[in-house]
Design an enzyme around this catalytic site. Structure first.
Site, PDB file in Angstrom:
ATOM      1  N   HIS A   1       4.038 -27.661  10.812  1.00 40.04           N
ATOM      2  CA  HIS A   1       5.439 -28.099  10.733  1.00 40.04           C
ATOM      3  C   HIS A   1       5.655 -29.511  11.285  1.00 40.04           C
ATOM      4  CE1 HIS A   1       5.895 -23.996   9.756  1.00 40.04           C
ATOM      5  NE2 HIS A   1       6.060 -23.515  10.968  1.00 40.04           N
TER       6      HIS A   1
ATOM      7  N   ARG B   1       0.824  -1.203   0.000  1.00 38.28           N
ATOM      8  CA  ARG B   1       0.000   0.000   0.000  1.00 38.28           C
ATOM      9  C   ARG B   1       0.870   1.270   0.000  1.00 38.28           C
ATOM     10  NH1 ARG B   1      -4.272  -0.054   4.557  1.00 38.28           N
ATOM     11  NH2 ARG B   1      -2.895  -1.800   4.915  1.00 38.28           N
TER      12      ARG B   1
ATOM     13  N   LYS C   1      13.504 -26.787   4.636  1.00 42.66           N
ATOM     14  CA  LYS C   1      14.760 -26.966   5.373  1.00 42.66           C
ATOM     15  C   LYS C   1      15.503 -28.144   4.771  1.00 42.66           C
ATOM     16  CE  LYS C   1      13.112 -25.155   9.800  1.00 42.66           C
ATOM     17  NZ  LYS C   1      13.968 -24.038  10.156  1.00 42.66           N
TER      18      LYS C   1
ATOM     19  N   LYS D   1       8.087 -22.836  23.396  1.00 38.89           N
ATOM     20  CA  LYS D   1       8.918 -21.628  23.398  1.00 38.89           C
ATOM     21  C   LYS D   1       9.568 -21.497  24.774  1.00 38.89           C
ATOM     22  CE  LYS D   1       6.611 -19.391  19.694  1.00 38.89           C
ATOM     23  NZ  LYS D   1       7.526 -19.621  18.572  1.00 38.89           N
TER      24      LYS D   1
HETATM   25  C1  BG6 Z   1       6.831 -20.306  12.556  1.00 38.28           C
HETATM   26  C2  BG6 Z   1       6.056 -20.093  13.825  1.00 38.28           C
HETATM   27  O1  BG6 Z   1       6.009 -20.890  11.580  1.00 38.28           O
HETATM   28  O2  BG6 Z   1       7.933 -21.160  12.820  1.00 38.28           O
HETATM   29  C3  BG6 Z   1       6.938 -19.497  14.889  1.00 38.28           C
HETATM   30  O3  BG6 Z   1       4.959 -19.232  13.574  1.00 38.28           O
HETATM   31  C4  BG6 Z   1       8.177 -20.344  15.095  1.00 38.28           C
HETATM   32  O4  BG6 Z   1       6.238 -19.354  16.125  1.00 38.28           O
HETATM   33  C5  BG6 Z   1       8.855 -20.622  13.750  1.00 38.28           C
HETATM   34  O5  BG6 Z   1       9.066 -19.627  15.934  1.00 38.28           O
HETATM   35  C6  BG6 Z   1       9.985 -21.633  13.930  1.00 38.28           C
HETATM   36  O6  BG6 Z   1      10.709 -21.733  12.728  1.00 38.28           O
HETATM   37  P1  BG6 Z   1      12.254 -22.075  12.713  1.00 38.28           P
HETATM   38  O7  BG6 Z   1      12.593 -22.153  11.276  1.00 38.28           O
HETATM   39  O8  BG6 Z   1      12.947 -20.978  13.450  1.00 38.28           O
HETATM   40  O9  BG6 Z   1      12.400 -23.385  13.434  1.00 38.28           O
END
Ligand code: BG6
Length: 488
Positions: free
Chosen positions: A240, A51, A182, A334
């Site tokens: 993931h 934007r 990855k 986390k």
């Molecule tokens: C993201 C999440 O998809 O993946 C995050 O939203 C997380 O909360 C991140 O920290 C982790 O990714 P990586 O590549 O750092 O392991």
């Protein structure tokens, strides 16, 4: 080693949300790294759209700052950066209005690969798709790239899929799960299907259990308002960790081909058993006092009543012939002790020991695949302890760090986004989630989430810097098993 990178065709890549966080942290630096590596055709162009009123010079400045900050200093080459910035254009576009679209159309070259990266909130996906279509900007060969969160439950994921399907075919839609980009995650497939060694043992007859850990040291940072509506289950497990589980558990695809691989992953998700309440542990990190004080989850999300989990551990069972009776333990959180992602496959003990049991500390074979940091593999085997004194056994690691084994090429592991964006240009969907896969993953996750919501459960507190809540230990202890230590 000779580089065998598959060349990409000339492209126009449009980034919607080009001034945002993802574009500056990941997409633009990733594209530059590919340009620097010589993997991008000279005539390729990157068109930023957002934007903000800005011209190409303003966007190039922004990209230069992103490169300064997020690309290794070793790759800062003034001539290369200038040549890369030359490939950048910018068009101010109103995603929900009419302005900017004709200008964007005028800039696009219909005879090269056209890709559109939706690096914007999912609420805008439909608006942008409709305008790309309505203005005749995206033809039948154009590709669109969308980011997570892909819905927050089955209903919203279905709605999103339907919105995109109104304007694009499935073969044009690239749903990113950056874990699939990855290098070591892709390596799971290489390890399993390019070696005869593991596959015969890869089933419940020989595998006792599998542990998948994705531990982070960071808290929710500035993303509190998003995260608190999501939690670890939606943020990490549904996508993931589910992908990791699929790559470990799936049957061999008949070919390394997008639909062959995704069909096999889908079968795994569909075979997941419904979960019992006792197989789930949720946690929330506490703050710490003292000199290096850390805020608590509740402070970070500014919601003292929050019941959202920043940690989750699950015991997952796959109801099929291969895996019946072999649990998969998943955990992610986390503010844990270390940043580490790994998959550990623990094998059963040999059926009969020919050695005197009293002398030995029997340990099972464990194959550990380290995804990050220090990507590599480690296989724990029993050997004879060297020296006199009879036949004593010890366990030793056969350790392989990819960086050590592959030298420079192993050390220079590309960022997930670089790899995935180039696959979009190549038209290869293998490492992207298909719509039915995403929906199946939500169909499994929804009742799990609904269960704890109905029970009104609060997550258990855990200390920042610990391995997670105590109840997670019990999840394994009661089965006579133990989590591996979380170590960086
Ligand atoms: C993201 C999440 O998809 O993946 C995050 O939203 C997380 O909360 C991140 O920290 C982790 O990714 P990586 O590549 O750092 O392991």
């Amino acid at each position: 080693m000779v580089s065998r990178v598959i060349p990409v065709e000339v492209f126009d890549l449009v980034i919607f949300g080009a001034t945002g966080d993802l574009a500056t942290r990941k997409i633009l630096p990733g594209l530059y790294r590919r340009f620097y590596g010589g993997h991008m055709p000279e005539e390729a162009r990157i068109i930023g759209c957002a934007r903000s009123e800005m011209d190409a010079a303003g966007f190039r400045d922004l990209a230069r700052r992103a490169i300064d900050e997020f690309v290794d200093a070793g790759k800062h080459d003034a001539a290369q950066i200038a040549a890369f910035l030359d490939r950048l254009e910018y068009v101010p576009v109103d995603a929900t209005g009419t302005s900017g679209w004709p200008e964007l159309k005028a800039l696009m070259r219909p005879d090269v690969v056209n890709a559109f990266y939706f690096s914007v909130a999912p609420a805008l996906f439909g608006e942008i798709a409709e305008r790309l279509h309505g203005h005749g900007i995206a033809g039948p060969d154009a590709r669109i790239v969308v980011e997570k969160p892909f819905g927050r439950d089955l209903a919203s994921a279905r709605a999103l899929n339907a919105t995109l399907a109104a304007h694009f075919d499935e073969h044009q839609i690239y749903r990113i799960d950056h874990y699939l980009g990855k290098e070591t995650v892709q390596n799971l497939m290489a390890v399993r299907f390019a070696n005869i060694l593991f596959e015969p043992l890869w089933n419940s007859q020989y595998v006792d259990h599998v542990q998948i850990t994705v531990a982070e040291t960071v808290g929710v940072g500035g993303r509190g308002s998003y995260y608190d509506k999501s939690g670890a289950m939606r943020d990490m497990v549904q996508n993931h960790m589910m992908q990791l589980l699929c790559l470990i558990a799936m049957e061999p695809p008949y070919h390394y081909d997008p639909d062959a691989v995704r069909d096999e992953k889908l079968k795994v998700i569909r075979a997941l058993q419904p979960m019992a309440a006792g197989d789930i542990v949720r946690g929330q990190y506490r703050g710490t006092g003292g000199k290096r004080a850390l805020s608590s989850y509740l402070d970070d999300v500014e919601n003292p009543q929050s019941r959202t989990e920043s940690y989750i551990a699950l015991k997952v069972q796959i109801a099929n012939w291969r895996w019946q009776g072999t649990p998969f333990y998943l955990r992610t959180g986390k503010r844990l002790r270390a940043r580490t992602s790994e998959i550990a496959i623990t094998f059963k003990q040999p059926p009969h020991s020919i050695f005197d049991e009293a002398d030995h500390d029997w340990r099972e074979n464990v194959l550990v695949i380290r995804l990050q940091p220090n990507e590599g593999m480690n296989l724990k085997v029993m050997i004879k302890e060297p020296g006199p004194g009879g036949m004593r056994l010890v366990q030793v690691p056969l350790d392989m760090s990819f960086a050590d084994a592959l030298g420079d090429e192993g050390a220079d592991i590309p960022d997930a986004y670089e790899r995935l964006i180039m696959d979009v240009i190549r038209g290869n969907q293998t490492l992207f989630m298909r719509g039915d896969e995403v929906e199946a993953a939500w169909a499994w996750a929804d009742p799990v989430i609904a269960g704890w919501e109905a029970r009104g459960e609060r997550p258990q507190g855990y200390d920042s810097g610990s391995s997670g809540p105590d109840d997670a230990l019990m999840l394994m202890h009661r089965d006579g098993r133990r989590w591996r230590e979380i170590r960086g």
